[in-house]
Design a protein around this motif. Sequence first.
Motif, PDB file in Angstrom:
ATOM      1  N   SER A  55       0.808  -1.222   0.000  1.00 16.47           N
ATOM      2  CA  SER A  55       0.000   0.000   0.000  1.00 16.47           C
ATOM      3  C   SER A  55       0.838   1.269   0.000  1.00 16.47           C
ATOM      4  CB  SER A  55      -0.930   0.011   1.211  1.00 16.47           C
ATOM      5  OG  SER A  55      -0.174   0.041   2.409  1.00 16.47           O
ATOM      6  N   ALA A  56       0.245   2.310  -0.579  1.00 13.80           N
ATOM      7  CA  ALA A  56       0.790   3.670  -0.525  1.00 13.80           C
ATOM      8  C   ALA A  56      -0.085   4.496   0.398  1.00 13.80           C
ATOM      9  CB  ALA A  56       0.815   4.294  -1.915  1.00 13.80           C
ATOM     10  N   CYS A  57       0.519   5.471   1.038  1.00 20.08           N
ATOM     11  CA  CYS A  57      -0.214   6.418   1.886  1.00 20.08           C
ATOM     12  C   CYS A  57      -0.205   7.798   1.246  1.00 20.08           C
ATOM     13  CB  CYS A  57       0.432   6.520   3.263  1.00 20.08           C
ATOM     14  SG  CYS A  57       0.158   5.092   4.305  1.00 20.08           S
ATOM     15  N   ILE A  58      -1.228   8.580   1.530  1.00 23.52           N
ATOM     16  CA  ILE A  58      -1.218   9.997   1.190  1.00 23.52           C
ATOM     17  C   ILE A  58      -0.692  10.739   2.405  1.00 23.52           C
ATOM     18  CG2 ILE A  58      -2.655  11.993   0.667  1.00 23.52           C
ATOM     19  CD1 ILE A  58      -4.459  10.147  -0.955  1.00 23.52           C
ATOM     20  N   ASN A  96       0.382  15.522  -0.567  1.00 23.82           N
ATOM     21  CA  ASN A  96      -0.928  16.161  -0.755  1.00 23.82           C
ATOM     22  C   ASN A  96      -0.855  17.670  -0.958  1.00 23.82           C
ATOM     23  OD1 ASN A  96      -0.316  17.163   1.781  1.00 23.82           O
ATOM     24  ND2 ASN A  96      -2.247  16.548   2.732  1.00 23.82           N
ATOM     25  N   ASP A  97       0.326  18.201  -1.312  1.00 22.48           N
ATOM     26  CA  ASP A  97       0.429  19.659  -1.456  1.00 22.48           C
ATOM     27  C   ASP A  97      -0.361  20.186  -2.643  1.00 22.48           C
ATOM     28  OD1 ASP A  97       2.231  18.233  -2.990  1.00 22.48           O
ATOM     29  OD2 ASP A  97       3.789  19.770  -2.939  1.00 22.48           O
ATOM     30  N   SER A  98      -0.582  19.365  -3.652  1.00 24.69           N
ATOM     31  CA  SER A  98      -1.401  19.744  -4.798  1.00 24.69           C
ATOM     32  C   SER A  98      -2.511  18.720  -4.949  1.00 24.69           C
ATOM     33  CB  SER A  98      -0.555  19.787  -6.081  1.00 24.69           C
ATOM     34  OG  SER A  98      -1.370  19.741  -7.238  1.00 24.69           O
ATOM     35  N   ALA A  99      -3.747  19.171  -4.852  1.00 24.63           N
ATOM     36  CA  ALA A  99      -4.875  18.234  -4.939  1.00 24.63           C
ATOM     37  C   ALA A  99      -4.876  17.508  -6.277  1.00 24.63           C
ATOM     38  CB  ALA A  99      -6.189  18.988  -4.737  1.00 24.63           C
ATOM     39  N   ARG A 100      -4.623  18.246  -7.350  1.00 22.17           N
ATOM     40  CA  ARG A 100      -4.627  17.619  -8.675  1.00 22.17           C
ATOM     41  C   ARG A 100      -3.481  16.615  -8.813  1.00 22.17           C
ATOM     42  NH1 ARG A 100      -5.178  21.459 -13.832  1.00 22.17           N
ATOM     43  NH2 ARG A 100      -7.192  21.724 -12.773  1.00 22.17           N
ATOM     44  N   GLY A 101      -2.308  17.006  -8.322  1.00 22.64           N
ATOM     45  CA  GLY A 101      -1.164  16.106  -8.384  1.00 22.64           C
ATOM     46  C   GLY A 101      -1.372  14.875  -7.511  1.00 22.64           C
ATOM     47  N   MET A 102      -1.959  15.062  -6.340  1.00 15.83           N
ATOM     48  CA  MET A 102      -2.235  13.947  -5.449  1.00 15.83           C
ATOM     49  C   MET A 102      -3.158  12.933  -6.118  1.00 15.83           C
ATOM     50  SD  MET A 102      -4.316  14.014  -1.828  1.00 15.83           S
ATOM     51  CE  MET A 102      -5.874  14.303  -2.685  1.00 15.83           C
ATOM     52  N   VAL A 103      -4.237  13.413  -6.717  1.00 21.51           N
ATOM     53  CA  VAL A 103      -5.185  12.520  -7.379  1.00 21.51           C
ATOM     54  C   VAL A 103      -4.515  11.806  -8.549  1.00 21.51           C
ATOM     55  CG1 VAL A 103      -7.306  12.449  -8.758  1.00 21.51           C
ATOM     56  CG2 VAL A 103      -7.226  13.801  -6.648  1.00 21.51           C
ATOM     57  N   LEU A 126      -1.307  11.067  -9.055  1.00 20.24           N
ATOM     58  CA  LEU A 126      -0.346  10.055  -8.619  1.00 20.24           C
ATOM     59  C   LEU A 126      -1.048   8.841  -8.010  1.00 20.24           C
ATOM     60  CD1 LEU A 126       2.383  12.360  -7.039  1.00 20.24           C
ATOM     61  CD2 LEU A 126       2.581  11.025  -9.154  1.00 20.24           C
ATOM     62  N   ALA A 127      -2.105   9.086  -7.260  1.00 16.28           N
ATOM     63  CA  ALA A 127      -2.851   7.979  -6.660  1.00 16.28           C
ATOM     64  C   ALA A 127      -3.503   7.112  -7.731  1.00 16.28           C
ATOM     65  CB  ALA A 127      -3.898   8.519  -5.695  1.00 16.28           C
ATOM     66  N   VAL A 128      -4.083   7.748  -8.731  1.00  6.82           N
ATOM     67  CA  VAL A 128      -4.720   7.010  -9.822  1.00  6.82           C
ATOM     68  C   VAL A 128      -3.674   6.194 -10.580  1.00  6.82           C
ATOM     69  CG1 VAL A 128      -5.886   7.281 -12.053  1.00  6.82           C
ATOM     70  CG2 VAL A 128      -6.670   8.588 -10.057  1.00  6.82           C
ATOM     71  N   GLN A 129      -2.543   6.795 -10.858  1.00  7.44           N
ATOM     72  CA  GLN A 129      -1.477   6.088 -11.570  1.00  7.44           C
ATOM     73  C   GLN A 129      -1.004   4.864 -10.790  1.00  7.44           C
ATOM     74  OE1 GLN A 129       1.853   8.572 -12.769  1.00  7.44           O
ATOM     75  NE2 GLN A 129       3.250   6.820 -12.712  1.00  7.44           N
ATOM     76  N   ASP A 130      -0.812   5.040  -9.475  1.00 11.54           N
ATOM     77  CA  ASP A 130      -0.344   3.932  -8.652  1.00 11.54           C
ATOM     78  C   ASP A 130      -1.361   2.787  -8.632  1.00 11.54           C
ATOM     79  OD1 ASP A 130       1.957   3.490  -6.477  1.00 11.54           O
ATOM     80  OD2 ASP A 130       0.111   2.627  -5.692  1.00 11.54           O
ATOM     81  N   LEU A 182     -13.243  10.363  -5.776  1.00 10.63           N
ATOM     82  CA  LEU A 182     -12.760  10.822  -7.080  1.00 10.63           C
ATOM     83  C   LEU A 182     -11.663   9.905  -7.598  1.00 10.63           C
ATOM     84  CD1 LEU A 182     -12.730  12.895  -9.356  1.00 10.63           C
ATOM     85  CD2 LEU A 182     -11.165  14.287  -7.990  1.00 10.63           C
ATOM     86  N   ILE A 183     -10.736   9.535  -6.724  1.00 10.53           N
ATOM     87  CA  ILE A 183      -9.677   8.604  -7.117  1.00 10.53           C
ATOM     88  C   ILE A 183     -10.284   7.264  -7.522  1.00 10.53           C
ATOM     89  CG2 ILE A 183      -7.704   7.276  -6.241  1.00 10.53           C
ATOM     90  CD1 ILE A 183      -7.097   9.749  -4.436  1.00 10.53           C
TER      91      ILE A 183
END
Length: 259
Positions: free
Chosen positions: A104-107, A130-137, A139-143, A173-174
């Motif tokens: 698992s990955a954590c935010i 989580n500094d950028s909401a768009r970037g966070m989403v 990266l999470a989707v990619q992972d 959303l993710i």
Amino acid sequence: MLRTLISGLLLAVLLLGLGLMSLAWNLVAALLHPLLGASRGKAIGRWAISRCYAGFWTVAGLTGVLRLDSSALDAFRDEPRLIFAANHPSMLDALILVARLPRSACIMKAELMRNVFLGAGARLARYIRNDSARGMVRLAVQDLREGGQLVIFPEGTRTTRPPINGFGSAATLISKLADAPIQTVFIETDSPYLGKGWPIWRLPPMPIVFTLRVGARFAPAADAHAQQRRLEQYFAAELRSATQPAAELGGQAAESRSA
């Protein structure tokens, strides 16, 4: 009094040991990061963090100060493309989940990526900032699309308004964008220790007991905001029903004593 003092000392030693173990691994991770590719570094980094935390909980259980039953997660440890959404009563919650979920990955908060006890290990494991909401989403989707798992606390912070704070929409959303289901997880504890506003040096009654149970699974939904509301309502109802029997039992005991 003596028992309380011994329990307090054991808890302090446990937390100190956790800090030293984290520091040692982060020094190693800083050396490994430039030597390993992204995929291998991610696998090794996540496995190592999971093993460190699992070791902490094993030792904690042997001391009797902290007791944890998280075996409910074992059935999901190798399932790819899965989001674990949990409530967040304590600062120890991420350690509980990651110890059982080595893929698992954590935010994480962006500032923790620069923390000497966490940063290098988190970067090696490709945890998500989580500094950028768009970037966070993104990266999470990619992972998740690459077969990973994601641990997320939809409250965004530790619970301050029981049974649960309001949810953000990141998890749903993710889930929608990655086409990944959300597996709900309930962290139940009998102690307020390391909850929001509880200082680490203030000793609670011990032992501190944590129990995990899994709940319903939410399939990806086209309307992420509607799904967010459903998820929040489900968590609130489940947590209220879990605490109600204990409150009723306590009331009955009080009535028996006064009779």
